[in-house]
Write a protein that holds these residues in place. Structure first.
Motif, PDB file in Angstrom:
ATOM      1  N   HIS A  49       0.831  -1.208   0.000  1.00 57.81           N
ATOM      2  CA  HIS A  49       0.000   0.000   0.000  1.00 57.81           C
ATOM      3  C   HIS A  49       0.867   1.261   0.000  1.00 57.81           C
ATOM      4  O   HIS A  49       0.561   2.236  -0.680  1.00 57.81           O
ATOM      5  N   ALA A  50       1.966   1.246   0.743  1.00 57.08           N
ATOM      6  CA  ALA A  50       2.845   2.417   0.780  1.00 57.08           C
ATOM      7  C   ALA A  50       3.516   2.653  -0.566  1.00 57.08           C
ATOM      8  O   ALA A  50       3.680   3.789  -1.003  1.00 57.08           O
ATOM      9  N   ALA A  51       3.912   1.566  -1.243  1.00 50.33           N
ATOM     10  CA  ALA A  51       4.635   1.706  -2.507  1.00 50.33           C
ATOM     11  C   ALA A  51       3.708   1.967  -3.698  1.00 50.33           C
ATOM     12  O   ALA A  51       4.089   2.657  -4.643  1.00 50.33           O
ATOM     13  N   LEU A  52       2.502   1.426  -3.650  1.00 47.68           N
ATOM     14  CA  LEU A  52       1.617   1.483  -4.820  1.00 47.68           C
ATOM     15  C   LEU A  52       0.302   2.205  -4.541  1.00 47.68           C
ATOM     16  O   LEU A  52      -0.690   1.949  -5.222  1.00 47.68           O
ATOM     17  N   SER A  53       0.278   3.101  -3.575  1.00 50.25           N
ATOM     18  CA  SER A  53      -0.980   3.763  -3.210  1.00 50.25           C
ATOM     19  C   SER A  53      -1.559   4.584  -4.359  1.00 50.25           C
ATOM     20  O   SER A  53      -2.774   4.727  -4.465  1.00 50.25           O
ATOM     21  N   ARG A  55      -1.691   3.707  -7.375  1.00 48.40           N
ATOM     22  CA  ARG A  55      -2.329   2.790  -8.320  1.00 48.40           C
ATOM     23  C   ARG A  55      -3.487   2.024  -7.691  1.00 48.40           C
ATOM     24  O   ARG A  55      -4.058   1.150  -8.332  1.00 48.40           O
ATOM     25  N   MET A  56      -3.797   2.336  -6.437  1.00 47.10           N
ATOM     26  CA  MET A  56      -4.804   1.554  -5.726  1.00 47.10           C
ATOM     27  C   MET A  56      -6.073   2.342  -5.490  1.00 47.10           C
ATOM     28  O   MET A  56      -6.050   3.559  -5.299  1.00 47.10           O
ATOM     29  N   ILE A  57      -7.196   1.604  -5.515  1.00 47.67           N
ATOM     30  CA  ILE A  57      -8.491   2.130  -5.113  1.00 47.67           C
ATOM     31  C   ILE A  57      -8.915   1.261  -3.936  1.00 47.67           C
ATOM     32  O   ILE A  57      -9.144   0.063  -4.092  1.00 47.67           O
ATOM     33  N   GLU A  58      -8.959   1.871  -2.757  1.00 50.50           N
ATOM     34  CA  GLU A  58      -9.166   1.155  -1.498  1.00 50.50           C
ATOM     35  C   GLU A  58      -8.099   0.072  -1.365  1.00 50.50           C
ATOM     36  O   GLU A  58      -6.936   0.381  -1.338  1.00 50.50           O
ATOM     37  N   ARG A  59      -8.450  -1.197  -1.316  1.00 55.94           N
ATOM     38  CA  ARG A  59      -7.462  -2.281  -1.174  1.00 55.94           C
ATOM     39  C   ARG A  59      -7.336  -3.062  -2.482  1.00 55.94           C
ATOM     40  O   ARG A  59      -7.009  -4.245  -2.481  1.00 55.94           O
ATOM     41  N   THR A  60      -7.594  -2.407  -3.612  1.00 55.54           N
ATOM     42  CA  THR A  60      -7.549  -3.055  -4.916  1.00 55.54           C
ATOM     43  C   THR A  60      -6.518  -2.372  -5.804  1.00 55.54           C
ATOM     44  O   THR A  60      -6.567  -1.166  -6.011  1.00 55.54           O
ATOM     45  N   LEU A  61      -5.603  -3.159  -6.340  1.00 57.57           N
ATOM     46  CA  LEU A  61      -4.570  -2.664  -7.245  1.00 57.57           C
ATOM     47  C   LEU A  61      -5.128  -2.666  -8.665  1.00 57.57           C
ATOM     48  O   LEU A  61      -5.666  -3.677  -9.122  1.00 57.57           O
ATOM     49  N   VAL A  62      -5.017  -1.538  -9.376  1.00 55.27           N
ATOM     50  CA  VAL A  62      -5.569  -1.401 -10.723  1.00 55.27           C
ATOM     51  C   VAL A  62      -4.418  -1.292 -11.716  1.00 55.27           C
ATOM     52  O   VAL A  62      -3.551  -0.435 -11.578  1.00 55.27           O
ATOM     53  N   ILE A  63      -4.437  -2.167 -12.728  1.00 60.80           N
ATOM     54  CA  ILE A  63      -3.411  -2.161 -13.769  1.00 60.80           C
ATOM     55  C   ILE A  63      -4.114  -2.148 -15.119  1.00 60.80           C
ATOM     56  O   ILE A  63      -5.017  -2.950 -15.363  1.00 60.80           O
ATOM     57  N   VAL A  64      -3.693  -1.228 -15.992  1.00 64.45           N
ATOM     58  CA  VAL A  64      -4.301  -1.079 -17.311  1.00 64.45           C
ATOM     59  C   VAL A  64      -3.272  -1.411 -18.375  1.00 64.45           C
ATOM     60  O   VAL A  64      -2.113  -0.981 -18.288  1.00 64.45           O
ATOM     61  N   ALA A  65      -3.681  -2.187 -19.385  1.00 68.27           N
ATOM     62  CA  ALA A  65      -2.813  -2.498 -20.514  1.00 68.27           C
ATOM     63  C   ALA A  65      -3.610  -2.299 -21.792  1.00 68.27           C
ATOM     64  O   ALA A  65      -4.682  -2.876 -21.953  1.00 68.27           O
ATOM     65  N   LEU A  86       4.225  -5.951  -7.879  1.00 66.06           N
ATOM     66  CA  LEU A  86       4.131  -6.542  -6.546  1.00 66.06           C
ATOM     67  C   LEU A  86       5.495  -7.027  -6.064  1.00 66.06           C
ATOM     68  O   LEU A  86       5.838  -6.861  -4.887  1.00 66.06           O
ATOM     69  N   ARG A  87       6.284  -7.589  -6.970  1.00 65.20           N
ATOM     70  CA  ARG A  87       7.619  -8.053  -6.581  1.00 65.20           C
ATOM     71  C   ARG A  87       8.485  -6.877  -6.141  1.00 65.20           C
ATOM     72  O   ARG A  87       9.177  -6.940  -5.128  1.00 65.20           O
ATOM     73  N   ARG A  88       8.429  -5.776  -6.909  1.00 64.29           N
ATOM     74  CA  ARG A  88       9.237  -4.603  -6.552  1.00 64.29           C
ATOM     75  C   ARG A  88       8.758  -3.964  -5.249  1.00 64.29           C
ATOM     76  O   ARG A  88       9.552  -3.458  -4.467  1.00 64.29           O
ATOM     77  N   ALA A  89       7.436  -3.979  -5.024  1.00 63.51           N
ATOM     78  CA  ALA A  89       6.894  -3.367  -3.808  1.00 63.51           C
ATOM     79  C   ALA A  89       7.257  -4.186  -2.566  1.00 63.51           C
ATOM     80  O   ALA A  89       7.398  -3.623  -1.476  1.00 63.51           O
ATOM     81  N   LEU A  90       7.414  -5.493  -2.731  1.00 62.24           N
ATOM     82  CA  LEU A  90       7.698  -6.353  -1.584  1.00 62.24           C
ATOM     83  C   LEU A  90       9.185  -6.487  -1.274  1.00 62.24           C
ATOM     84  O   LEU A  90       9.540  -6.966  -0.204  1.00 62.24           O
ATOM     85  N   THR A  91      10.057  -6.093  -2.194  1.00 63.46           N
ATOM     86  CA  THR A  91      11.485  -6.192  -1.895  1.00 63.46           C
ATOM     87  C   THR A  91      11.881  -5.086  -0.924  1.00 63.46           C
ATOM     88  O   THR A  91      11.463  -3.940  -1.065  1.00 63.46           O
ATOM     89  N   ILE A  92      12.682  -5.446   0.035  1.00 64.88           N
ATOM     90  CA  ILE A  92      13.141  -4.489   1.038  1.00 64.88           C
ATOM     91  C   ILE A  92      14.328  -3.729   0.446  1.00 64.88           C
ATOM     92  O   ILE A  92      15.294  -4.355   0.002  1.00 64.88           O
TER      93      ILE A  92
END
Length: 130
Positions: A49-53, A55-65, A86-92
């Protein structure tokens, strides 16, 4: 990621495609409901949530292609993008290295005083002059 956490939406895309661009739903929106992913801990959810806020609507990640002409390729692009995000957001992140700075005047003074004390200690070990 369980398939139940993924929602797909399709719409008409702008850009290349000729006459087919007006009739086919090639634009893909992938909605990833992070609450439904059981393998994520609360700490991981907070990091995402901190890294991708943005791109998020509430607790849902939105990706457009919409860069490809076919819906299938756009679906694959959205899925790949979701995994990468998600991989980049989870790496410390690695701790930042310390930047070298000029020593302060007090630090220089302490260093010189320590050198003088050490020199005096060593001079006391010498034989006395007769």
């Amino acid at each position: 990621m369980p398939p139940s956490a993924l929602r797909w939406r399709f719409s008409r895309s702008s850009g290349p495609g000729g006459q087919g661009v007006n009739t086919t739903d090639s634009r893909v929106e992938l909605l990833v409901r992070l609450d439904e992913v059981d393998s994520l801990t609360e700490q991981q959810l907070a990091r995402i949530h901190a890294a991708l806020s943005h791109r998020m609507i509430e607790r849902t990640l939105v990706i457009v292609a919409a860069e490809h002409r076919s819906q299938l390729r756009n679906r694959q692009a959205a899925r790949d993008r979701a995994v990468d995000l998600l991989r980049r957001a989870l790496t410390i992140p690695a701790p930042q290295k310390r930047k070298a700075r000029k020593p302060s005047r007090a630090a220089k003074q302490r260093r010189l005083e320590a050198k003088k004390r050490r020199g005096q200690t060593k001079s006391l070990r010498r034989r006395p002059d007769l």
